[in-house]
Design an enzyme around this catalytic site. Sequence first.
Site, PDB file in Angstrom:
ATOM      1  CG  HIS B  71      -0.470  -0.038   2.690  1.00 24.82           C
ATOM      2  ND1 HIS B  71       0.223   1.139   3.317  1.00 24.82           N
ATOM      3  CD2 HIS B  71      -0.300  -1.025   3.286  1.00 24.82           C
ATOM      4  CE1 HIS B  71       0.596   0.759   4.313  1.00 24.82           C
ATOM      5  NE2 HIS B  71       0.183  -0.660   4.789  1.00 24.82           N
ATOM      6  CG  ASP B  73      -2.624   4.012   2.994  1.00 30.85           C
ATOM      7  OD1 ASP B  73      -2.299   3.132   2.204  1.00 30.85           O
ATOM      8  OD2 ASP B  73      -3.708   4.035   3.705  1.00 30.85           O
ATOM      9  CG  ASP B  97       2.602  -0.046   8.307  1.00 30.71           C
ATOM     10  OD1 ASP B  97       2.611  -0.476   7.035  1.00 30.71           O
ATOM     11  OD2 ASP B  97       1.725   0.016   8.923  1.00 30.71           O
ATOM     12  CD  GLU B 132      -3.134  -1.831   5.572  1.00 32.44           C
ATOM     13  OE1 GLU B 132      -3.499  -2.738   5.905  1.00 32.44           O
ATOM     14  OE2 GLU B 132      -2.761  -0.763   5.983  1.00 32.44           O
ATOM     15  CD  GLU B 133      -1.642   2.115   7.896  1.00 38.32           C
ATOM     16  OE1 GLU B 133      -2.516   1.337   8.640  1.00 38.32           O
ATOM     17  OE2 GLU B 133      -0.185   1.749   7.693  1.00 38.32           O
ATOM     18  CD  GLU B 161       0.621  -4.303   5.521  1.00 39.50           C
ATOM     19  OE1 GLU B 161       1.501  -3.589   6.237  1.00 39.50           O
ATOM     20  OE2 GLU B 161      -0.483  -3.751   5.172  1.00 39.50           O
ATOM     21  CG  HIS B 335       0.521   2.198  12.921  1.00 34.34           C
ATOM     22  ND1 HIS B 335      -1.010   1.885  12.938  1.00 34.34           N
ATOM     23  CD2 HIS B 335       0.404   1.826  11.541  1.00 34.34           C
ATOM     24  CE1 HIS B 335      -1.443   1.303  11.892  1.00 34.34           C
ATOM     25  NE2 HIS B 335      -0.323   1.434  11.024  1.00 34.34           N
TER      26      HIS B 335
END
Lengths: 364, 364
Positions: B71, B73, B97, B132-133, B161, B335
């Site tokens: 992903h 984003d 990530d 995705e987030e 990932e 994150h």
Amino acid sequence: MPTVLDLSLDAAALTAALVDLPSVSGDEQALADAVEQALRELPLLRVDRYGNNVVARTRLGLAERVVLAGHLDTVPIAENLPSRLEGERLYGCGTTDMKSGVAVQLKIAYEVGRADGASPDRDLTFVFYDCEEIEAARNGLGHLVREHPDWLAADFAVLLEPTDGRIEGGCKGTMRARITTRGVRAHSGRDWLGVNAIHAASAVLTRLAEYKAREVEVEGLVYRECLNAVGVSGGVAGNVIPDECVVTVNYRFAPDLTEEQAAEHIRAVFADFEVEITDSAPAAAPGLSLPSAAEFARVVGGAPEAKQGWTDVARFAGLGVPAVNYGPGDSRLAHTRGEFVEVARIAQAVERMRAWLGLDAGSR
Amino acid sequence: MPTVLDLSLDAAALTAALVDLPSVSGDEQALADAVEQALRELPLLRVDRYGNNVVARTRLGLAERVVLAGHLDTVPIAENLPSRLEGERLYGCGTTDMKSGVAVQLKIAYEVGRADGASPDRDLTFVFYDCEEIEAARNGLGHLVREHPDWLAADFAVLLEPTDGRIEGGCKGTMRARITTRGVRAHSGRDWLGVNAIHAASAVLTRLAEYKAREVEVEGLVYRECLNAVGVSGGVAGNVIPDECVVTVNYRFAPDLTEEQAAEHIRAVFADFEVEITDSAPAAAPGLSLPSAAEFARVVGGAPEAKQGWTDVARFAGLGVPAVNYGPGDSRLAHTRGEFVEVARIAQAVERMRAWLGLDAGSR
């Protein structure tokens, strides 16, 4: 120009006039003005005002003084104004809670306050206050207790809240507490890395579900205690093991406990949890063993009952003034759209008050 | 003018360039433009675009096709841009990530897409997607599954990932349900007139607290199921017996169950309660018994582990494409403000991918 209240109207017509002067909590000024003005016409009463609270007192130098108290405000209007008489019932916002009670107060005041009025066998204090239906901090009786306790000095008080014409003595106390469980946040796909605070609250709820509440007799009245969760909240997000859960409990305790003892009891029930007492109001004993109260009970008739809810009688109790609830309204109709009062009950309440106060004996 | 991505940079420098092109969920257009433009420079790739999703495919006519997916984003920036190289670590939003994973995809695409590039022994599909987030409905891979499933057709997929350079196979499913208890409102001073719905929820929480979760082995990987309350709410007011309480549970289920079976299980656990399934996503089997997957595992080395969280591998599984997670990032740093990636891991991932795809054999 303020509305003029005609206190010579019969009690039902006076109730209708009071109902048609709307006074939702916070908006009582017009009604307080009208009540004050009507009372100031009565030469034998001393009238004081603080905010939208009006207090009128006889000064006959009698051995005993009793209070008749009522609140001026109502819950919000629900398409139920103006008042409407249908057969034996008067409909409208505040008819039962509690402008019919205020009408009873005003009728007695009119009778004892006129130069040509009747002589009661006790001195009388009439208390009209605002903001009873909303948060406790704004309650007008609470403001009077704090700022002018001398205006409220008495041997006994009757609060004319709706009781269906029965005497309800004293009231239970009420206390709220937050019971908190804690855990450790983690992703909900890996719960073994966390500790679920909501699961931990199962022990709190189980204790509440299994709790056996006391029934306590005080002066012949039975108070049923209650301990309940009134709120629960917990959760961070749909994929997170929650690290906190709060159960809010409300303990309604009998008049044999002080607030301190009630708090001790909550802490004992939840001894292994984090407990924070958040607010509290004391219980009030009915005071029915006092001569004045006993005579009131005899005149009104019927067996007095325990007041299971909290009412402003506790504020009088806090001043050392025993107090009961007694009014013509029907408590089950309070706060409903279809609120009404039985017209005959209002006149009955006036007559019983007159008999109790020795007003049947005739005028001066 | 769109930013130009130089795919000839080494994987770490390319990661830094990607990180310095911010792409918080919903704001991926500039990065998608740059990726699309860079891929269109490569003559041996067919490039398609749908929204901010870019798909590039070799068309070598080989017996097998594998997907490398990632992903574009990131979670919101947390004062951690621009990227910063400190010793062996590259810091910044998205480093782990999963822009380091995207860099690995782009390095392989650059190698097989050039006219003078290397020949893989499998056809390759590169998938770059947005959102995705955030909420599942906006997930770009989900949009591709629905609108262009043919672009995703393959025998096996690797999602880059962060997995700390290990293979994490398949994923557990996730399902949420609301368990509701009901009661009867009453004044909290007269609880015998009501039924407390929060107290009734004690049985729900006790069942959760005592629940024994399964550990399920699928293709040699052990999936640990989880059943948790992730939310609880109830309460009307501080003086009211509540008539409703809702416990929201999240069930993370092993790949041996379909969504229907998972829902049946929740309904069985809470058989005597009102259960409403509110959302769900299927589990995915690891597919490690397939030759291509087995070879991938052999080349990458180390024992594959079960993916305990839910990831987009399940979307591939839904298309009948077995999928694993494998990326250079560290999942524990995802994150976080201090997010970083070990530079050496990025190059290692490229090398392992190259070995698996037979690119060490040299150029065409």
